[in-house]
Design an enzyme around this catalytic site. Sequence first.
Site, PDB file in Angstrom:
ATOM      1  N   VAL A 101      14.513 -15.315  28.545  1.00 25.02           N
ATOM      2  CA  VAL A 101      15.116 -14.195  27.826  1.00 25.02           C
ATOM      3  C   VAL A 101      15.594 -13.135  28.809  1.00 25.02           C
ATOM      4  O   VAL A 101      14.879 -12.763  29.738  1.00 25.02           O
ATOM      5  CB  VAL A 101      14.098 -13.585  26.838  1.00 25.02           C
ATOM      6  CG1 VAL A 101      14.640 -12.322  26.187  1.00 25.02           C
ATOM      7  CG2 VAL A 101      13.731 -14.618  25.774  1.00 25.02           C
ATOM      8  N   CYS A 102      16.797 -12.640  28.581  1.00 23.72           N
ATOM      9  CA  CYS A 102      17.374 -11.559  29.372  1.00 23.72           C
ATOM     10  C   CYS A 102      17.205 -10.264  28.564  1.00 23.72           C
ATOM     11  O   CYS A 102      17.916 -10.033  27.591  1.00 23.72           O
ATOM     12  CB  CYS A 102      18.853 -11.838  29.631  1.00 23.72           C
ATOM     13  SG  CYS A 102      19.670 -10.563  30.609  1.00 23.72           S
ATOM     14  N   LEU A 103      16.217  -9.479  28.957  1.00 19.77           N
ATOM     15  CA  LEU A 103      15.898  -8.237  28.254  1.00 19.77           C
ATOM     16  C   LEU A 103      15.496  -7.208  29.301  1.00 19.77           C
ATOM     17  O   LEU A 103      14.624  -7.483  30.144  1.00 19.77           O
ATOM     18  CB  LEU A 103      14.745  -8.496  27.261  1.00 19.77           C
ATOM     19  CG  LEU A 103      14.216  -7.329  26.458  1.00 19.77           C
ATOM     20  CD1 LEU A 103      15.291  -6.714  25.566  1.00 19.77           C
ATOM     21  CD2 LEU A 103      13.031  -7.779  25.604  1.00 19.77           C
ATOM     22  N   ASN A 156      21.653 -13.627  24.742  1.00 16.75           N
ATOM     23  CA  ASN A 156      20.710 -13.090  25.726  1.00 16.75           C
ATOM     24  C   ASN A 156      19.584 -14.062  26.061  1.00 16.75           C
ATOM     25  O   ASN A 156      18.549 -13.661  26.594  1.00 16.75           O
ATOM     26  CB  ASN A 156      20.130 -11.764  25.237  1.00 16.75           C
ATOM     27  CG  ASN A 156      21.213 -10.769  24.883  1.00 16.75           C
ATOM     28  OD1 ASN A 156      21.333 -10.369  23.735  1.00 16.75           O
ATOM     29  ND2 ASN A 156      22.029 -10.388  25.854  1.00 16.75           N
TER      30      ASN A 156
END
Length: 171
Positions: free
Chosen positions: A92-94, A85
């Site tokens: 960051v992929c959140l 992620n």
Amino acid sequence: MASAAASRLQEERRQWRKDHPPGMTAKPTTAKDGSTDIFVWDCKVPGMKGTFCEGGLFPFTIKFSPEHPHKPPLVFMPKGFFHVNVFDDGGVCLSILKEVVPKHLGDVSGWRPSFTVKQILIAMQELLSSPNFGSVANFAVAHLKARSEKEYLQRMKDQTAKYKAEDDEDA
């Protein structure tokens, strides 16, 4: 609007100093002129017990915009951080860091102005310790896991060792 954002972040800093999860740190950076940059925070979260991240203390940076809290911050891990992620540039992929798109996913997924620094750090700890393979940002990590679970886990454990937790005072 920047002064409203700065005021909100200063209050967040006060709240963080009063109450934050053990082992986590979050503090504004120091600018080149020695002043505090309330819009850029250096943070660390420990890996969760019972996961390949246990024993690690993972650094990242939160960059807030002058539109905070109405716009989500950007979060960056160190460049080259190996996680499904985390993009190659460290982004960051959140889901909680994404702008809410009206009528998309029922408007339930994404940034809310009520989110706090504390909530961001807790979400980061959970993401790092429990990767979301349903939202791949780094395909090399996903391919390694698909090819060899054993190699994937070893790589994650090696990375945790690189970020081994030391006696770090809570900030």
